[in-house]
Design a protein around this motif. Structure first.
Motif, mmCIF file in Angstrom:
data_model
loop_
_atom_site.group_PDB
_atom_site.id
_atom_site.type_symbol
_atom_site.label_atom_id
_atom_site.label_comp_id
_atom_site.label_asym_id
_atom_site.label_seq_id
_atom_site.Cartn_x
_atom_site.Cartn_y
_atom_site.Cartn_z
ATOM 1 N N ALA A 13 -18.056 -19.691 4.109
ATOM 2 C CA ALA A 13 -17.306 -18.435 4.177
ATOM 3 C C ALA A 13 -17.855 -17.526 5.272
ATOM 4 O O ALA A 13 -17.097 -16.876 5.999
ATOM 5 N N LYS A 14 -19.161 -17.502 5.406
ATOM 6 C CA LYS A 14 -19.789 -16.678 6.444
ATOM 7 C C LYS A 14 -19.482 -17.236 7.833
ATOM 8 O O LYS A 14 -19.138 -16.493 8.761
ATOM 9 N N GLU A 15 -19.600 -18.545 7.968
ATOM 10 C CA GLU A 15 -19.363 -19.165 9.266
ATOM 11 C C GLU A 15 -17.897 -19.120 9.660
ATOM 12 O O GLU A 15 -17.563 -19.044 10.844
ATOM 13 N N PHE A 16 -17.005 -19.144 8.672
ATOM 14 C CA PHE A 16 -15.565 -19.168 8.944
ATOM 15 C C PHE A 16 -15.112 -17.924 9.703
ATOM 16 O O PHE A 16 -14.220 -17.992 10.549
ATOM 17 N N ILE A 17 -15.754 -16.778 9.414
ATOM 18 C CA ILE A 17 -15.392 -15.544 10.129
ATOM 19 C C ILE A 17 -16.412 -15.215 11.228
ATOM 20 O O ILE A 17 -16.406 -14.119 11.782
ATOM 21 N N ASN A 18 -17.302 -16.186 11.511
ATOM 22 C CA ASN A 18 -18.301 -16.027 12.575
ATOM 23 C C ASN A 18 -19.138 -14.759 12.400
ATOM 24 O O ASN A 18 -19.399 -14.032 13.362
ATOM 25 N N TYR A 19 -19.558 -14.522 11.156
ATOM 26 C CA TYR A 19 -20.331 -13.307 10.893
ATOM 27 C C TYR A 19 -21.801 -13.545 11.215
ATOM 28 O O TYR A 19 -22.422 -14.461 10.695
ATOM 29 N N SER A 20 -22.371 -12.693 12.070
ATOM 30 C CA SER A 20 -23.741 -12.918 12.541
ATOM 31 C C SER A 20 -24.683 -11.734 12.313
ATOM 32 O O SER A 20 -25.851 -11.780 12.694
ATOM 33 N N LYS A 21 -24.197 -10.663 11.666
ATOM 34 C CA LYS A 21 -25.074 -9.520 11.431
ATOM 35 C C LYS A 21 -26.034 -9.796 10.270
ATOM 36 O O LYS A 21 -25.851 -10.735 9.505
ATOM 37 N N ASP A 22 -27.058 -8.941 10.163
ATOM 38 C CA ASP A 22 -28.096 -9.154 9.156
ATOM 39 C C ASP A 22 -27.779 -8.518 7.799
ATOM 40 O O ASP A 22 -28.490 -8.772 6.831
ATOM 41 N N ASN A 23 -26.759 -7.680 7.731
ATOM 42 C CA ASN A 23 -26.489 -6.965 6.484
ATOM 43 C C ASN A 23 -25.654 -7.814 5.512
ATOM 44 O O ASN A 23 -24.588 -7.434 5.048
ATOM 45 N N CYS A 24 -26.160 -9.019 5.247
ATOM 46 C CA CYS A 24 -25.418 -9.917 4.357
ATOM 47 C C CYS A 24 -26.354 -10.893 3.658
ATOM 48 O O CYS A 24 -27.515 -11.046 4.049
ATOM 49 N N GLU A 25 -25.825 -11.518 2.645
ATOM 50 C CA GLU A 25 -26.549 -12.544 1.890
ATOM 51 C C GLU A 25 -25.532 -13.576 1.430
ATOM 52 O O GLU A 25 -24.388 -13.251 1.129
ATOM 53 N N VAL A 26 -25.964 -14.837 1.392
ATOM 54 C CA VAL A 26 -25.125 -15.897 0.821
ATOM 55 C C VAL A 26 -25.625 -16.169 -0.589
ATOM 56 O O VAL A 26 -26.783 -16.529 -0.787
ATOM 57 N N VAL A 27 -24.756 -15.968 -1.580
ATOM 58 C CA VAL A 27 -25.094 -16.238 -2.978
ATOM 59 C C VAL A 27 -24.036 -17.188 -3.524
ATOM 60 O O VAL A 27 -22.876 -16.812 -3.690
#
Length: 201
Positions: A13-27
Motif C-alpha cells: 500500500a505504501k509503495e503503490f502510492i510511492n510514499y517516501s516520507k518518514d511520517n508513517c508506519e506499516v502495521v
C-alpha cells in the motif's frame, strides 16, 4: 498530504502510492481471535482435498475469472473439491463447486477450518482480511502474486502464482508437501489485539 501521520496496512500500500516520507508506519492487519477458535491442525490430507475461498465483494479484482476456471478444473478431477463462500457476480454459476452465500462471522469461523487449503485470486488489495482469517483457521494459502498486501501477509505461509496453470502447479506442490506448509501456517499466531496496541502507541 495533510495528515500528520499515516499508518499503512501493508508495504504494498505504501509503495503503490510511492510514499517516501518518514511520517508513517506499516502495521499489518491481523485477524480477530475468534478465527483461531476452531483451528484446523490436521497435518495430513484425505483422498479428496478441500479448497475454499470467501469474498463479500463483487469487485472484479476478487478474481472471479480464476474461480470459474477452478470450477471447471474441479469437474475434471477426483482429487479436489472447491467451496466458494460469500457474494459473487450474478452471471457466475458454479457447476462443480459448492456455493454458500455470505454468512456471519460466527458461522464463517466454523466453516473455514473444515477445509484443507485456502485459494485467493484477489489482486491489488491494500489490506486483505480474508487471507488472515484463513491463516488463523490453520489453512495454507495459495495466492496471486499481484495480490497487493496478500504476498506481504502470506509469503511464509503458502505459495504464489501468476497464471491459472501456475495455480494448479502450486496446488500439486502443496498437496505433495502439505505437512511442511501446514507446520508453517500453524506457527502464525498474530491477533487483532496486537494491532490495536500498535495503533494506540
Amino acid at each position: 498530504v495533510h495528515s500528520d501521520f499515516i499508518i499503512f496496512p501493508s508495504v504494498w500500500a505504501k509503495e503503490f502510492i510511492n510514499y517516501s516520507k518518514d511520517n508513517c508506519e506499516v502495521v499489518f492487519n491481523c485477524p480477530m481471535k475468534m478465527f483461531y477458535e476452531n483451528r484446523n491442525e490436521n497435518t495430513e490430507l484425505g483422498d479428496k482435498i478441500k479448497l475454499v475461498t470467501h469474498h463479500w465483494s463483487k469487485n472484479p479484482k476478487k478474481g472471479f475469472d480464476y474461480y470459474k476456471k477452478l470450477d471447471e478444473f474441479i469437474g475434471e478431477t477426483d482429487h479436489y473439491e472447491f467451496t466458494y463462500i460469500g457474494r459473487k457476480p450474478d452471471d457466475l454459476e458454479f457447476n462443480n463447486s459448492t456455493y454458500i452465500p455470505a454468512i456471519e462471522a460466527e458461522k464463517l469461523k466454523e466453516k473455514l477450518p473444515e477445509h484443507d487449503i485456502y485459494i485467493t485470486a484477489s489482486v491489488e488489495e491494500a489490506g486483505a482480511n480474508h487471507v488472515l482469517e484463513a491463516l488463523a483457521a490453520g489453512l495454507p494459502v495459495i495466492y496471486h502474486k499481484d495480490g497487493g498486501s496478500i504476498p506481504n501477509y502470506c509469503e511464509n505461509y503458502g505459495m504464489g502464482y501468476s497464471s491459472f496453470e501456475e495455480l494448479i502447479g502450486s496446488l500439486e506442490t502443496m498437496r505433495s508437501e502439505y505437512g511442511n506448509y501446514k507446520t508453517k501456517v500453524l506457527s502464525y499466531n498474530k491477533k487483532m489485539d496486537d494491532v490495536i496496541e500498535q495503533y494506540i502507541e
